[in-house]
Design a protein around this motif. Sequence first.
Motif, PDB file in Angstrom:
ATOM      1  N   PHE A  32       0.853  -1.186   0.000  1.00  0.00           N
ATOM      2  CA  PHE A  32       0.000   0.000   0.000  1.00  0.00           C
ATOM      3  C   PHE A  32       0.884   1.229   0.000  1.00  0.00           C
ATOM      4  O   PHE A  32       1.939   1.254   0.618  1.00  0.00           O
ATOM      5  CB  PHE A  32      -0.962   0.016   1.193  1.00  0.00           C
ATOM      6  CG  PHE A  32      -0.286  -0.064   2.519  1.00  0.00           C
ATOM      7  CD1 PHE A  32      -0.053  -1.285   3.110  1.00  0.00           C
ATOM      8  CD2 PHE A  32       0.136   1.086   3.170  1.00  0.00           C
ATOM      9  CE1 PHE A  32       0.602  -1.361   4.331  1.00  0.00           C
ATOM     10  CE2 PHE A  32       0.768   1.022   4.393  1.00  0.00           C
ATOM     11  CZ  PHE A  32       1.012  -0.213   4.976  1.00  0.00           C
ATOM     12  N   GLU A  33       0.457   2.220  -0.765  1.00  0.00           N
ATOM     13  CA  GLU A  33       1.153   3.519  -0.799  1.00  0.00           C
ATOM     14  C   GLU A  33       2.630   3.359  -1.138  1.00  0.00           C
ATOM     15  O   GLU A  33       3.475   4.079  -0.610  1.00  0.00           O
ATOM     16  CB  GLU A  33       0.977   4.241   0.555  1.00  0.00           C
ATOM     17  CG  GLU A  33      -0.482   4.489   0.896  1.00  0.00           C
ATOM     18  CD  GLU A  33      -0.724   4.888   2.347  1.00  0.00           C
ATOM     19  OE1 GLU A  33       0.247   5.075   3.085  1.00  0.00           O
ATOM     20  OE2 GLU A  33      -1.898   4.996   2.744  1.00  0.00           O
ATOM     21  N   LEU A  34       2.929   2.431  -2.024  1.00  0.00           N
ATOM     22  CA  LEU A  34       4.326   2.154  -2.374  1.00  0.00           C
ATOM     23  C   LEU A  34       4.633   2.615  -3.790  1.00  0.00           C
ATOM     24  O   LEU A  34       3.772   2.634  -4.658  1.00  0.00           O
ATOM     25  CB  LEU A  34       4.618   0.661  -2.275  1.00  0.00           C
ATOM     26  CG  LEU A  34       4.631   0.039  -0.877  1.00  0.00           C
ATOM     27  CD1 LEU A  34       4.915  -1.450  -0.973  1.00  0.00           C
ATOM     28  CD2 LEU A  34       5.659   0.729   0.017  1.00  0.00           C
ATOM     29  N   GLU A 333       5.397   5.049  -9.902  1.00  0.00           N
ATOM     30  CA  GLU A 333       6.578   5.052  -9.036  1.00  0.00           C
ATOM     31  C   GLU A 333       6.894   6.438  -8.488  1.00  0.00           C
ATOM     32  O   GLU A 333       7.636   6.554  -7.518  1.00  0.00           O
ATOM     33  CB  GLU A 333       7.788   4.480  -9.769  1.00  0.00           C
ATOM     34  CG  GLU A 333       8.264   5.305 -10.941  1.00  0.00           C
ATOM     35  CD  GLU A 333       9.668   4.878 -11.404  1.00  0.00           C
ATOM     36  OE1 GLU A 333      10.573   4.742 -10.566  1.00  0.00           O
ATOM     37  OE2 GLU A 333       9.842   4.659 -12.619  1.00  0.00           O
ATOM     38  N   TYR A 334       6.334   7.496  -9.090  1.00  0.00           N
ATOM     39  CA  TYR A 334       6.615   8.848  -8.595  1.00  0.00           C
ATOM     40  C   TYR A 334       5.619   9.302  -7.531  1.00  0.00           C
ATOM     41  O   TYR A 334       5.892  10.237  -6.789  1.00  0.00           O
ATOM     42  CB  TYR A 334       6.654   9.850  -9.756  1.00  0.00           C
ATOM     43  CG  TYR A 334       7.607   9.434 -10.843  1.00  0.00           C
ATOM     44  CD1 TYR A 334       8.921   9.101 -10.536  1.00  0.00           C
ATOM     45  CD2 TYR A 334       7.196   9.330 -12.156  1.00  0.00           C
ATOM     46  CE1 TYR A 334       9.796   8.694 -11.527  1.00  0.00           C
ATOM     47  CE2 TYR A 334       8.071   8.924 -13.151  1.00  0.00           C
ATOM     48  CZ  TYR A 334       9.368   8.601 -12.835  1.00  0.00           C
ATOM     49  OH  TYR A 334      10.232   8.194 -13.817  1.00  0.00           O
ATOM     50  N   ARG A 335       4.486   8.709  -7.521  1.00  0.00           N
ATOM     51  CA  ARG A 335       3.457   8.909  -6.490  1.00  0.00           C
ATOM     52  C   ARG A 335       2.959  10.341  -6.349  1.00  0.00           C
ATOM     53  O   ARG A 335       2.435  10.714  -5.305  1.00  0.00           O
ATOM     54  CB  ARG A 335       3.973   8.399  -5.128  1.00  0.00           C
ATOM     55  CG  ARG A 335       4.200   6.918  -5.108  1.00  0.00           C
ATOM     56  CD  ARG A 335       4.464   6.431  -3.714  1.00  0.00           C
ATOM     57  NE  ARG A 335       5.743   6.898  -3.227  1.00  0.00           N
ATOM     58  CZ  ARG A 335       6.221   6.661  -2.013  1.00  0.00           C
ATOM     59  NH1 ARG A 335       5.511   5.970  -1.160  1.00  0.00           N
ATOM     60  NH2 ARG A 335       7.414   7.104  -1.647  1.00  0.00           N
ATOM     61  N   MET A 336       3.150  11.168  -7.386  1.00  0.00           N
ATOM     62  CA  MET A 336       2.573  12.504  -7.269  1.00  0.00           C
ATOM     63  C   MET A 336       1.052  12.413  -7.368  1.00  0.00           C
ATOM     64  O   MET A 336       0.506  11.518  -8.008  1.00  0.00           O
ATOM     65  CB  MET A 336       3.171  13.423  -8.331  1.00  0.00           C
ATOM     66  CG  MET A 336       4.554  13.908  -7.913  1.00  0.00           C
ATOM     67  SD  MET A 336       5.404  14.863  -9.176  1.00  0.00           S
ATOM     68  CE  MET A 336       6.129  13.553 -10.163  1.00  0.00           C
ATOM     69  N   VAL A 396       2.761  14.709  -3.202  1.00  0.00           N
ATOM     70  CA  VAL A 396       3.428  13.444  -3.499  1.00  0.00           C
ATOM     71  C   VAL A 396       3.300  12.499  -2.298  1.00  0.00           C
ATOM     72  O   VAL A 396       3.409  12.935  -1.144  1.00  0.00           O
ATOM     73  CB  VAL A 396       4.914  13.688  -3.854  1.00  0.00           C
ATOM     74  CG1 VAL A 396       5.664  14.390  -2.733  1.00  0.00           C
ATOM     75  CG2 VAL A 396       5.628  12.392  -4.228  1.00  0.00           C
ATOM     76  N   ALA A 397       3.043  11.231  -2.597  1.00  0.00           N
ATOM     77  CA  ALA A 397       3.037  10.198  -1.551  1.00  0.00           C
ATOM     78  C   ALA A 397       2.225  10.615  -0.327  1.00  0.00           C
ATOM     79  O   ALA A 397       2.690  10.549   0.798  1.00  0.00           O
ATOM     80  CB  ALA A 397       4.479   9.842  -1.143  1.00  0.00           C
ATOM     81  N   ALA A 407       4.445  19.549  -5.854  1.00  0.00           N
ATOM     82  CA  ALA A 407       5.659  18.904  -5.347  1.00  0.00           C
ATOM     83  C   ALA A 407       6.784  18.987  -6.374  1.00  0.00           C
ATOM     84  O   ALA A 407       7.957  18.997  -6.021  1.00  0.00           O
ATOM     85  CB  ALA A 407       5.367  17.442  -5.019  1.00  0.00           C
ATOM     86  N   TYR A 408       6.402  19.077  -7.637  1.00  0.00           N
ATOM     87  CA  TYR A 408       7.328  18.839  -8.739  1.00  0.00           C
ATOM     88  C   TYR A 408       8.091  20.082  -9.193  1.00  0.00           C
ATOM     89  O   TYR A 408       9.298  20.036  -9.417  1.00  0.00           O
ATOM     90  CB  TYR A 408       6.502  18.267  -9.892  1.00  0.00           C
ATOM     91  CG  TYR A 408       7.200  18.043 -11.205  1.00  0.00           C
ATOM     92  CD1 TYR A 408       7.684  16.783 -11.537  1.00  0.00           C
ATOM     93  CD2 TYR A 408       7.332  19.068 -12.134  1.00  0.00           C
ATOM     94  CE1 TYR A 408       8.298  16.556 -12.769  1.00  0.00           C
ATOM     95  CE2 TYR A 408       7.947  18.846 -13.364  1.00  0.00           C
ATOM     96  CZ  TYR A 408       8.428  17.594 -13.672  1.00  0.00           C
ATOM     97  OH  TYR A 408       9.026  17.360 -14.883  1.00  0.00           O
ATOM     98  N   GLN A 679       7.405   4.661 -19.936  1.00  0.00           N
ATOM     99  CA  GLN A 679       8.553   5.152 -20.700  1.00  0.00           C
ATOM    100  C   GLN A 679       9.510   4.028 -21.059  1.00  0.00           C
ATOM    101  O   GLN A 679      10.141   3.439 -20.187  1.00  0.00           O
ATOM    102  CB  GLN A 679       9.281   6.236 -19.910  1.00  0.00           C
ATOM    103  CG  GLN A 679       8.396   7.451 -19.629  1.00  0.00           C
ATOM    104  CD  GLN A 679       9.169   8.608 -19.035  1.00  0.00           C
ATOM    105  OE1 GLN A 679      10.375   8.720 -19.248  1.00  0.00           O
ATOM    106  NE2 GLN A 679       8.489   9.460 -18.303  1.00  0.00           N
ATOM    107  N   LYS A 686      12.268   2.284 -18.592  1.00  0.00           N
ATOM    108  CA  LYS A 686      13.363   2.978 -17.914  1.00  0.00           C
ATOM    109  C   LYS A 686      12.853   3.983 -16.900  1.00  0.00           C
ATOM    110  O   LYS A 686      13.612   4.446 -16.047  1.00  0.00           O
ATOM    111  CB  LYS A 686      14.225   3.716 -18.951  1.00  0.00           C
ATOM    112  CG  LYS A 686      14.976   2.787 -19.865  1.00  0.00           C
ATOM    113  CD  LYS A 686      15.947   1.902 -19.103  1.00  0.00           C
ATOM    114  CE  LYS A 686      16.655   0.963 -20.065  1.00  0.00           C
ATOM    115  NZ  LYS A 686      17.355  -0.114 -19.376  1.00  0.00           N
ATOM    116  N   ALA A 687      11.607   4.362 -17.026  1.00  0.00           N
ATOM    117  CA  ALA A 687      11.056   5.361 -16.104  1.00  0.00           C
ATOM    118  C   ALA A 687       9.540   5.250 -16.188  1.00  0.00           C
ATOM    119  O   ALA A 687       9.012   4.522 -17.039  1.00  0.00           O
ATOM    120  CB  ALA A 687      11.529   6.764 -16.489  1.00  0.00           C
TER     121      ALA A 687
END
Lengths: 709, 709
Positions: A32-34, A333-336, A396-397, A407-408, A679, A686-687
Motif C-alpha cells: 500500500f502507498e508504495l 513510481e513517482y506517487r505525485m 506526493v506520496a 511537489a514537482y 517510458q 526505464k522510467a
Amino acid sequence: MQNIFFNAQHAPLGAYATFTLGYRGASGGLGFELARPADQNIYLGLETEKPFLFEALPFFAESENDRARFADPDPEGPPRARIRSFAPEEIQREFHACTDVWRAGDLTFSVYTPLHALPDPDLAPEGELKKALVPAVFAELVVDNRRSRRPRRAFFGFQGSDPHTSMRRLADSSPGRIVGVAQGRHTGLAAADPKVQAGLAFSLEELLGPNAEENFHFGLGTHGALVMRVEPGEQRSFRFVLSFYRGGWVTSGIDACYYYTRFFRDLEDVAGFGLQRFEKYKAAAVTADRELEQAGLSSEQYFMLALAVRSYYANSELLDFAGRPFWIVNEGEYRMLNTLDLTVDHVFFELRYHPWTVRNVLDRYAERYAYRDQVRWPGEERLHPGGLSFTHDMGVANTVTRPGTSAYERFGTDGCFSFMTHEELLNWILCAAMYYEQTQDGDWLRGKRALLLEALESLVRRDHYDPAARDGVMSLDSALTRGRGEITTYDSHDASLKQARHNLYLAVKTWAGYVVLEWLLGVLEEGRAAQGAGEQADRCARTVTAQAGPGGALPAILALDGEAADDARIIPAAEGLLIPYLTPCRSLMTGTGRFAFLVTALKNHLQAVLVPGVCLLADGGWKISSSFENTWLSKTYLCQYIAREILGLPWGETGAAADRAHVSWLLNPETAYWAWCDQMVAGAAKAARYYPRGVTSFLWLEETRRPAG
Amino acid sequence: MQNIFFNAQHAPLGAYATFTLGYRGASGGLGFELARPADQNIYLGLETEKPFLFEALPFFAESENDRARFADPDPEGPPRARIRSFAPEEIQREFHACTDVWRAGDLTFSVYTPLHALPDPDLAPEGELKKALVPAVFAELVVDNRRSRRPRRAFFGFQGSDPHTSMRRLADSSPGRIVGVAQGRHTGLAAADPKVQAGLAFSLEELLGPNAEENFHFGLGTHGALVMRVEPGEQRSFRFVLSFYRGGWVTSGIDACYYYTRFFRDLEDVAGFGLQRFEKYKAAAVTADRELEQAGLSSEQYFMLALAVRSYYANSELLDFAGRPFWIVNEGEYRMLNTLDLTVDHVFFELRYHPWTVRNVLDRYAERYAYRDQVRWPGEERLHPGGLSFTHDMGVANTVTRPGTSAYERFGTDGCFSFMTHEELLNWILCAAMYYEQTQDGDWLRGKRALLLEALESLVRRDHYDPAARDGVMSLDSALTRGRGEITTYDSHDASLKQARHNLYLAVKTWAGYVVLEWLLGVLEEGRAAQGAGEQADRCARTVTAQAGPGGALPAILALDGEAADDARIIPAAEGLLIPYLTPCRSLMTGTGRFAFLVTALKNHLQAVLVPGVCLLADGGWKISSSFENTWLSKTYLCQYIAREILGLPWGETGAAADRAHVSWLLNPETAYWAWCDQMVAGAAKAARYYPRGVTSFLWLEETRRPAG
C-alpha cells in the motif's frame, strides 16, 4: 505469450493498495502507498504425492530464518517439510483484465478484481459505495485431488515485510468468524471455511511440518499462511479475501483519511464483508472480462488494456477530507497526486466508470491549485502579464502541498522539474471540455465561467503581448522559470517534446484548448470571448500547417519569431486533435469543416513520420520522437486511436507489428517486474514504471474503425 | 574510551521511538516500533572556510540519487557543494545518561534526553503527564565562527526511509510557527528560529549548492535538512526538537493508541510544545546527569548504566487502551510486550521512576495473562494438578495476544520457545513483592489475596504431588510442554541455565518466591498459608545447600530424585537472593537469620566459581555459566550487586577488570551498532540486542558497599 511471469497489480478501487503477483521471486505481495512492488514472499502450493514435499508457484525466494536471532539451534532439527517451485514450463497463466488464473499440477489459483462504476458519493446510497470501495481483492484456490489416494495439503501465505508490525492470526482478534493471517492492521489474507487453518512460523517449511498445527499460534512467526487439507478423490475450492486497511489520518499537509473507513472499521471487517459477498465480486469480475473481450480488440490490445487498468486501480485513492470526497490518482513510481498532465490522459477511462472523479479533481485544481504568473520573452528581463494556470500536481506520496504549489515544479530550470504552466492550463481546459461533453453538467460549467474566461486570457497572453503579433502558439515562458523555459509533460525527453515554447505537440494542443474554449464559451453565451478563442484557434492552425515541409512532415519545434526549427519528428503532433474530436468540435474537423485542413496536415505529418528510421523502430514499435530513444506507451495508445479513428490511417500488418512490439516491451523481463510501464527505451521500461497512464487504451473501445480482432 | 562510535538510543519515555546516533555510516536515525536502528542517513555538518565545501559527522553513507528515476540528466550538472566526513580523530564525544555531546572542528552537537519520573496517570494533572510524555528528543548545534571572516552555513537533516510517505517541510502545514523537515506524519526535526531554513532536495549536496534556497520546497526531495547561517565573528546556538507521532490505533488484537495522543494532535504540535520548553528539558537532562554522576559509580559503571537507560527508554511505550493506561516495555530486537522475565529485572529501575507501571503490568498479567495448567513428571504420561502461572509475554511488535497466551511459548519442545511456567509464576510473585515493599500499597496487596494463595498452591504442586516427597525445588514440568521440559529466562543457553527442572538458578529463585510469599501472606494475615510457604522455603534452602561440593560450589542442575547433577557452574545461582534482600525478608538472610546458611552457601559458591577458567573469562569478564559461551550483561550487573552488597565479596582489581571487560564488549564494533545489548559471546553481542534489560545497573545506585568510583 512470450513470458507469463509478469507482475499484475490486483487492486481494489480507491484504496491505493495492490496485491501484485506474477514476476518470479519475492517480487510481489501486499503493498500500500508504495512506489514499487512490496517484494514479499508469496507462498501458493500443494503437497505432492510424497508427504511433506510441496510444489509451489515461484513467487518466493530464500529468506533468512528469523530463528537465528534467538541464538539457539532448534533442538528439533531442520524442518521436515520441503517446498520446491513448479518448473516454469509446468505453469500456465490466463490473464484477463479482472481475472488472473494460474495453473500448475493439480492446483489452480485465480485472482478476481472487478472493474466497475464508482458512484458519486454525493448521490449514491452508502451501501453502493461500500460495495464499490471495499479495500479487498478476491482469490480462489482449486485443488484437484481426484486422482490421488492421499489427503493433500495446500497453502496460501506470505512473509510480512513491514518493519513496524508483526504477523498475526485474524482468528485471534475475531474468534469464530474468519480465519486469516495478517501483518499488523494493514494487510491480510482471510477465509471463512472450516477446512482452512491459519498459522504462523519462522518458515513455510516449519509450518507444514509434522504436528506443526498446535503451534500455529506462534506469535514470533515471520511467515503466515492459510493451510488447507483436501481429501483423496476430492476436488475442492477455497475462497480467500485479501484485505487492506489504513485507519486514521493518512496524509500530511492536510488531515484526510481513506473514504472506506466510513464503512469498515478494520481489516477483519473488510475481510468479513468480502467473504460474505465473494460470489458477487467474482461474478462481476468474470462479467467485466467478458464485456471487454467482446469489444473486438486484438489479443495484444486486450492484454495491454488489461495490464494497464490494473495499474490504474492500484494507483487510485479516495480520501475523506473534511467530510468530502477527495479523489486521487497517484503517479506510479513517482506517487505525485493527480498530476494534471496525467489526468488529461485518464479522463477517457474515468468518464466511463466514474465521471464525478474528473469533476472532483478539476474542482480541487480550481479551488486550491490555481495560480497566476507573469511571463517573459526569452532573453528579455521584462515581465508581461501572464495569468491563470494550475500546478503540475497536488503533492506526493500522500503529502498534500500548500495551495498553489506542486511537489514537482522548481524555479530557474528548463530541464525536468521546470514549470508546466502552459501545458497544465491546457490540460485543465481540455479535461473540463471532456467532463462537460460527457455529463452535460451545465451547472458545473456555469460555475466555471469566470475561470474559463481567465483561462482564455491567460492562453492568449502566452502567445504574444502584442495582439498584432499573435500566431496562436505559445511564445512566452512563465517568469517562474526565471528566464529559463517551461516544459511539457514529456519531461524526460529532448527538446523535440520537452520544450514548451514553439513546440508542435503543444501548439496543436493549444489549438485544441482554443477550439474547445470557443465551444464552451459559446455554450455560456460569452460570444465575444468565444469569438476570440476561435480566432486564436484559426491563427494557431494556420501557423502550424504553414510549417509543413515537402513530404508533409512538421518540425517538432516550429520555425517562428525568426528562430530555427527543430527538425525532429514527433508522433504526439496529433495528440491535440483528440479531445476536440470527442466533443461537438468534431464537426469543425471533418468533411468541409473549418479545421479539416489541420486534420489533413496532421494526417500527412503522421504518414510521413510513421516510417522505419523516423518514428518506427526496427521491431515495428512506435518511437514518439525521431530524435530521442525514450518512447511513451500511454501516448502511443492515444495516438494509435487518433491515427485510426480521426485520421483514418490504414492499420494492417504494420499496426499489428507495432502492437506486438509494445506487448513485447511490457513482457521484457526488465519491465515485467513493474506491471504496466510508460517510458520505454530499447524495448524496456526505464522510467514511469508501475504507472496508471496506460488506461488511454480504453479509447480503443470507442473506435468505429477498429482493426481486425 | 576505546571507541566513541557506538549507537545510543536517544528516546523519549513511552513513545516506543528513538533517535539513534553514534555508529558510523547510515546506522541510526529516527525510528519507531523497530527491532533495530532505522539505518537512515543523518547529516550534521558545517561549511569549511572554502565555500560550498562542508565537513560533517560521519553518520551517513553514499545513497542512490533518486533523480535518476526521472530519466533526465540534470542540465545544471552535478551539485557544486561537497560534503566530507570529519576524520575520526578530529571528533570527540562526551556521553552521559541524558546528554550526548559531539565536538568536531567549530561544531558542537548535543542531544538531550531527560530521565525523569512518570507520574501515575490516575493521579497526576494532565499538564504533568503531557510534559513527561512529550514524544520528542532535544538537540542543540553550536557553531563557533569567531575565528572566521566568512559567513558559514551549518546543517542538520536526514534522508527519509519510510517507503510509504514522503519527506516534507513542516512550515508548509504550520506556517510561521516552526520550520522543520519531516517524513509523513511520523518523524521530524524542527526549530523555531528565524535563522533556520528547511529544505528538501535529492541530496544534501544539492540542498547546499548555490541559489538552492528558492527550491527548498521541492516535494520530491528525498533528503530534508535544516540549514543555518552563522555570521563571521559569531558564535551561535541552534535548538532543535526531534519529534515522533503515531496517531490512531497502533495495536493489533486490541484497539489502543499512544497515550500522548491525548495531549498532542500531530507532529507539529509536539515540535511546537518541545521548542517552547526547550530550556526546561535541557536543564532536566543536565540535572539528571549530575545526580547520576555524583552517585559514586566508576566510570565504567556509569557508562554502562547510561547506555542501558537510553535503550530502556527507547523500548518504553505507554498506550491508551479503552481509556486506561497500558504500560509496555518492548523486548529490544524481539519486541515482545512486557516479557515477564524481563519485567522482574526492570522493577528496580521502574520503582524508582514510575512505580505505578509495575502495578499496571502486574494487574494486566493478573487479569488477562494468567492461566492454569496441569503438570507431569518426566517420562510419565500421568497428569497432576498444576495451577496458576502467567504467560511469557503479552504479544509482540504491538500485536497483543489473546488472553492467556503469549507470542513466544510453543507446545512440545524443551528448547527456546518452550513454556516458562514456573519461571514466570516466580517473576510475578517477586515483582509483586517488590511493588508492595516500595509502595506499601496495601489496597493493591489485599486485592491480590486470592491470586497469591493460588500462586503458592501452584508453586507447591510443581515441587511434588506427594507432600511427603517435597524438597522445595521444581520437579514437575507443565503438561503444556507435552512431556518435554520447561525452560527459564535463559532460553538461549545450555541446560545449566535453560532447563527449569532441578535448576540451581531456579531453585534459589523458588526459595525467594516462597520466602516473599511467607512475608506477604503474613501481612495479609493468611497465617496457615504463610507458614506453608515458609516451610517450603526452608525445604528449598536445605535442598540447595546440601548439594555443595567440597570447594563450596553448587551444581547447575541439582542431583535430585535419583538423577545426576550437571556440574556446570553458574553465577545466577545467587540471583534469587536479590528481591528477598530488598524486602523485610532481609532480616532472615543476615546475621543469625533463618536463611543465613543459604546466603553463606551461595557466597561460598560464588567465590568458588568466580575464578579464571570457570566463570571468569580471560579478559576478566563474567561468564554466567562455565559450560556455555553466551553470557548476559543484565544478569551480570544484578549478580555484581548481589556479590558486593549481599554477599560482601571483595571487589578490587578483579571487579574493576570485569567492568572494563564488559564495557569493551559493548564498544566492540560488532556490538556498538546495537546500542545496549545483553547476550555476549566472545566479547560481542550475538542476541538480545537493542535491549532494555541493562537497567539492572540501577541497582548499583542503591549500594552501601560501593566500589571505589
